[in-house]
Design an enzyme around this catalytic site. Sequence first.
Site, PDB file in Angstrom:
ATOM      1  N   GLN A 106       0.847  -1.189   0.000  1.00 48.66           N
ATOM      2  CA  GLN A 106       0.000   0.000   0.000  1.00 48.66           C
ATOM      3  C   GLN A 106       0.888   1.246   0.000  1.00 48.66           C
ATOM      4  O   GLN A 106       1.703   1.425   0.907  1.00 48.66           O
ATOM      5  CB  GLN A 106      -0.928   0.029   1.220  1.00 48.66           C
ATOM      6  N   TYR A 185      -6.022  10.647   4.284  1.00 49.11           N
ATOM      7  CA  TYR A 185      -4.653  11.025   3.900  1.00 49.11           C
ATOM      8  C   TYR A 185      -4.675  11.817   2.578  1.00 49.11           C
ATOM      9  O   TYR A 185      -5.743  12.160   2.081  1.00 49.11           O
ATOM     10  CB  TYR A 185      -3.764   9.770   3.874  1.00 49.11           C
ATOM     11  N   ARG A 232      -7.510   1.892  -3.017  1.00 48.72           N
ATOM     12  CA  ARG A 232      -8.372   1.864  -1.835  1.00 48.72           C
ATOM     13  C   ARG A 232      -9.059   3.208  -1.652  1.00 48.72           C
ATOM     14  O   ARG A 232      -8.397   4.252  -1.656  1.00 48.72           O
ATOM     15  CB  ARG A 232      -7.569   1.547  -0.571  1.00 48.72           C
ATOM     16  N   ASN A 237     -15.849   8.223   5.014  1.00 52.54           N
ATOM     17  CA  ASN A 237     -15.115   7.931   6.246  1.00 52.54           C
ATOM     18  C   ASN A 237     -14.501   9.234   6.766  1.00 52.54           C
ATOM     19  O   ASN A 237     -13.737   9.893   6.073  1.00 52.54           O
ATOM     20  CB  ASN A 237     -14.013   6.899   5.927  1.00 52.54           C
ATOM     21  N   GLY A 318      -8.686  -6.834   8.796  1.00 51.85           N
ATOM     22  CA  GLY A 318      -7.467  -6.314   9.393  1.00 51.85           C
ATOM     23  C   GLY A 318      -7.150  -6.931  10.731  1.00 51.85           C
ATOM     24  O   GLY A 318      -6.254  -7.781  10.869  1.00 51.85           O
ATOM     25  N   ARG A 319      -7.942  -6.541  11.745  1.00 52.71           N
ATOM     26  CA  ARG A 319      -7.599  -6.944  13.109  1.00 52.71           C
ATOM     27  C   ARG A 319      -7.608  -8.458  13.295  1.00 52.71           C
ATOM     28  O   ARG A 319      -6.846  -8.987  14.106  1.00 52.71           O
ATOM     29  CB  ARG A 319      -8.537  -6.241  14.096  1.00 52.71           C
TER      30      ARG A 319
HETATM   31  C1  LIG Z   1      -3.733  -0.928  13.888  1.00 54.03           C
HETATM   32  C2  LIG Z   1      -4.399  -0.461  12.613  1.00 54.03           C
HETATM   33  C3  LIG Z   1      -3.632   0.086  11.610  1.00 54.03           C
HETATM   34  C4  LIG Z   1      -4.226   0.466  10.396  1.00 54.03           C
HETATM   35  N1  LIG Z   1      -3.437   0.936   9.372  1.00 54.03           N
HETATM   36  C5  LIG Z   1      -3.972   1.166   8.147  1.00 54.03           C
HETATM   37  C6  LIG Z   1      -3.136   1.475   7.033  1.00 54.03           C
HETATM   38  O1  LIG Z   1      -1.905   1.528   7.129  1.00 54.03           O
HETATM   39  N2  LIG Z   1      -3.749   1.720   5.841  1.00 54.03           N
HETATM   40  C7  LIG Z   1      -5.110   1.652   5.677  1.00 54.03           C
HETATM   41  O2  LIG Z   1      -5.618   1.879   4.573  1.00 54.03           O
HETATM   42  N3  LIG Z   1      -5.914   1.309   6.714  1.00 54.03           N
HETATM   43  C8  LIG Z   1      -5.376   1.045   7.924  1.00 54.03           C
HETATM   44  N4  LIG Z   1      -6.187   0.640   8.961  1.00 54.03           N
HETATM   45  C9  LIG Z   1      -7.596   0.322   8.680  1.00 54.03           C
HETATM   46  C10 LIG Z   1      -7.711  -1.186   8.362  1.00 54.03           C
HETATM   47  O3  LIG Z   1      -7.155  -1.485   7.103  1.00 54.03           O
HETATM   48  C11 LIG Z   1      -9.181  -1.639   8.368  1.00 54.03           C
HETATM   49  O4  LIG Z   1      -9.894  -0.825   7.460  1.00 54.03           O
HETATM   50  C12 LIG Z   1      -9.820  -1.535   9.751  1.00 54.03           C
HETATM   51  O5  LIG Z   1      -8.999  -2.171  10.723  1.00 54.03           O
HETATM   52  C13 LIG Z   1     -11.205  -2.183   9.779  1.00 54.03           C
HETATM   53  O6  LIG Z   1     -11.114  -3.543   9.381  1.00 54.03           O
HETATM   54  P1  LIG Z   1     -11.145  -4.732  10.455  1.00 54.03           P
HETATM   55  O7  LIG Z   1     -12.404  -4.557  11.243  1.00 54.03           O
HETATM   56  O8  LIG Z   1     -11.136  -5.981   9.642  1.00 54.03           O
HETATM   57  O9  LIG Z   1      -9.934  -4.596  11.312  1.00 54.03           O
HETATM   58  C14 LIG Z   1      -5.624   0.302  10.209  1.00 54.03           C
HETATM   59  C15 LIG Z   1      -6.394  -0.218  11.249  1.00 54.03           C
HETATM   60  C16 LIG Z   1      -5.803  -0.620  12.431  1.00 54.03           C
HETATM   61  C17 LIG Z   1      -6.652  -1.248  13.496  1.00 54.03           C
END
Ligand SMILES: Cc1cc2nc3c(=O)[nH]c(=O)nc-3n(C[C@H](O)[C@H](O)[C@H](O)COP(=O)(O)O)c2cc1C
Length: 363
Positions: A106, A185, A232, A237, A318-319
């Site tokens: 990314q 961003y 993306r 948001n 993600g998480r």
């Molecule tokens: C610790 C953390 C770091 C994240 N860093 C990014 C990132 O670098 N780029 C991005 O587009 N989204 C980032 N996000 C958003 C995640 O990609 C994702 O959209 C968000 O966690 C919701 O998805 P989930 O419920 O499956 O975790 C981050 C989220 C978390 C929790």
Amino acid sequence: MTFTLTDDSALLQPITIGANTARNRLFMAPLTRSRAQSDGTPSDLQVEYYAQRASAGLIITEATAISQVGNGAYVNTPGIYTDGHQEKWAEVASAVHAQDGLMFMQIWHVGRMAHPDINGAESVAPSAIAAKMLAHTPGGKKPLPVPRALDTDEIAGVVAQFRDAARRAIDAGLDGVEIHSANGYLLHQFLADATNTRTDRYGGTAENRARLTAEVVEAVAAEIGADRVGLRISPGNGAGDVNEVDTVSAYEALLERISSLGLAYLHVLINPDAPEFGIVRALWSGPFVLNTGREVETSFCELENLADWGAISAAAVGRAYLANPDLIDRLRTGAELTEPDVATFYSPGPAGYVDYPTLAPTA
Ligand SMILES: Cc1cc2nc3c(=O)[nH]c(=O)nc-3n(C[C@H](O)[C@H](O)[C@H](O)COP(=O)(O)O)c2cc1C
């Protein structure tokens, strides 16, 4: 909590995304973890962390900066703008490939989310409007400064930095890049009416607000091939205090302009019940990746239904991957899912990063 995916689940089927085939449709969403070295070079811990998660259909790396000015939102976030960055990313990519994984980087410019105490430089944006937020600087929490509005004739340079970063990612052996135009961003700051009050060709109308992201997509696609490029977006948001009033028009203009390029995928972070979901979905005929951001308890069931109906091509989570390096095995066997530890999301060192447990191997 547990959730079981049977072998015939849509989420476990392979999918072709442009030039690559992912072995399943549960992609790892990009996650900033602040474990890079202070100059943006990835660390050995990152090599280990990504290799542990190689069974994801696609790993989308944490946001990785295209320039020093673009790398100032958080400490120890990686870059892809020096030879040293590229060399270490090559090690990450080969560790993931050794496990038959697939990996897109990314690529990111933080724009007005930068603090000079973090990037040692300035912060730039479409307009001189500060995010009303605090930055976590090495010297404690500080308000984000008013950014400098980019001159019209500087913008081609930003596009070139995205293109050069993509070239470096491919030369490092990654399988593609995801352009980060979400979450408040730089590119999202241009798309959003509240943060973009420009009067040149990069502001005002929806087409103009979409222009920078479109130019970046086109330049990167021309450099590395559209079939290795993902995008993306996160319409509506409010992350980064971006708070769009019009959450639709700039995205319509963007998708109309780029839809015929043949990108590897569009990745949308959105609640599928939101009206914007249906609008962007209808405008995209290529692979469509959804990240709902919902809690794990509801998300797998919902994602499986959406994939079954063909409403999405793949899901990004993600998480769940953060805390379960062997998420696919756990879902196949119905094993308990480990909860993520929020306290170690961005903390230095291996704790909460490479020490989440994996299931014992079965005989
Ligand atoms: C610790 C953390 C770091 C994240 N860093 C990014 C990132 O670098 N780029 C991005 O587009 N989204 C980032 N996000 C958003 C995640 O990609 C994702 O959209 C968000 O966690 C919701 O998805 P989930 O419920 O499956 O975790 C981050 C989220 C978390 C929790």
